[in-house]
Design a protein around this motif. Sequence first.
Motif, PDB file in Angstrom:
ATOM      1  N   ARG A 161       0.822  -1.212   0.000  1.00 51.88           N
ATOM      2  CA  ARG A 161       0.000   0.000   0.000  1.00 51.88           C
ATOM      3  C   ARG A 161       0.857   1.264   0.000  1.00 51.88           C
ATOM      4  N   GLN A 166      -3.668   4.230  -4.202  1.00 51.41           N
ATOM      5  CA  GLN A 166      -4.969   4.363  -4.826  1.00 51.41           C
ATOM      6  C   GLN A 166      -5.564   3.064  -5.365  1.00 51.41           C
ATOM      7  N   PRO A 168      -7.148  -0.436  -6.126  1.00 49.85           N
ATOM      8  CA  PRO A 168      -7.801  -1.480  -5.324  1.00 49.85           C
ATOM      9  C   PRO A 168      -6.943  -2.740  -5.322  1.00 49.85           C
ATOM     10  N   SER A 207      -7.261   0.154   3.415  1.00 52.29           N
ATOM     11  CA  SER A 207      -8.182   0.890   2.551  1.00 52.29           C
ATOM     12  C   SER A 207      -8.178   0.306   1.138  1.00 52.29           C
ATOM     13  N   HIS A 208      -9.346   0.211   0.544  1.00 52.81           N
ATOM     14  CA  HIS A 208      -9.515  -0.261  -0.840  1.00 52.81           C
ATOM     15  C   HIS A 208      -8.854  -1.628  -1.062  1.00 52.81           C
ATOM     16  N   MET A 209      -8.967  -2.490  -0.081  1.00 55.04           N
ATOM     17  CA  MET A 209      -8.442  -3.850  -0.186  1.00 55.04           C
ATOM     18  C   MET A 209      -9.585  -4.814   0.079  1.00 55.04           C
ATOM     19  N   TYR A 210      -9.665  -5.884  -0.729  1.00 52.01           N
ATOM     20  CA  TYR A 210     -10.825  -6.771  -0.683  1.00 52.01           C
ATOM     21  C   TYR A 210     -10.382  -8.229  -0.683  1.00 52.01           C
ATOM     22  N   GLN A 287     -15.702  -9.123  -8.177  1.00 52.03           N
ATOM     23  CA  GLN A 287     -15.201  -8.078  -7.281  1.00 52.03           C
ATOM     24  C   GLN A 287     -14.756  -6.845  -8.064  1.00 52.03           C
ATOM     25  N   HIS A 291     -16.205  -3.091  -7.379  1.00 52.80           N
ATOM     26  CA  HIS A 291     -15.346  -2.075  -6.759  1.00 52.80           C
ATOM     27  C   HIS A 291     -14.598  -1.173  -7.741  1.00 52.80           C
ATOM     28  N   THR A 292     -14.836  -1.300  -9.041  1.00 48.71           N
ATOM     29  CA  THR A 292     -14.221  -0.392 -10.014  1.00 48.71           C
ATOM     30  C   THR A 292     -15.295   0.160 -10.940  1.00 48.71           C
TER      31      THR A 292
END
Length: 297
Positions: A161, A166, A168, A207-210, A287, A291-292
């Motif tokens: 990160r 930024q 994902p 943040s922004h991690m799935y 996903q 998320h995009t």
Amino acid sequence: MRKKSHKLSYLLGIIAVLIVIGAGFVGYRQYQNRPPKAVKLVAVGDSLTQGVGDPKGRGGYTYLIREKVNQKNSHVKMATANFGISGETTDQIDHRVLTSTKLQRNLRHADVITMTTGGNDLLHFLKQNVMDSNGRNLDDKLGQYHQDYQKRVNRLFGNIRQLNHQAPIFVFGIYNPVYVYFPQVSFISQAVAENNSVTQAVVRRQSHMYFIPINKRMSDGQFTTTRSRQQLRKRSTVIGNKNYNAGEIEALLNGQTTQTNKYLSTADHFHPNEIGYQIMTNLLYKQLVKHTNWAKG
């Protein structure tokens, strides 16, 4: 006079509508002819990222996700960079993130990052400890392992990160490759599930991690119906009292078995085959759509 004014207003209205329609058509043509959006996906991790088990040697899910995205999204052109190395643990992957200038450069410029890690960490632990006959001692060792693993994976995710604030990041879980062959070895299933829980908990703090779970789909293999699961449990009951020696445990952890999970490679009965990698690809694509913005069409 009033009739002429009405006709003029009507005519001007028609002209205005035609202008709007013409402008819209021109805009639509420009939209259709615009160059596709360039999207770069950088994959980093272990053998599941490298694509071990892919019978065509194309790179597993990294190849398949590029093909799927480009096929389903005409306005997108995805390129991929695969930095998967078979056998690497979380610390070894992290070492590359910290020292490889090529990997760092790719991560900085990535629009999407995907990861696989944790499987080799757990595999090393199981090979060293699964033959411990003391159940409580084994549970204690597993608990300590997961504490240490949490620190390692948290460090890895944080370092990635730092290179890219930024993009994902999508992290695959791990699965139990021996469940279909030895469902009675419940400790391995427990260890895999807990390992995934640790990874998922760390992902949630970023943040922004799935997190993308694959354990159930990949571990259960073709045993997806109630009847097939009953047959699997019945087979487990028949052979469940067998005491495995160290050699047999080592063999099953290395994927040396004659049984079949239809989602795993017949070469090692351990890594995904083309069907298995397609399952991972489909889960990843869902996903991406969620998320995009560019994958939503």
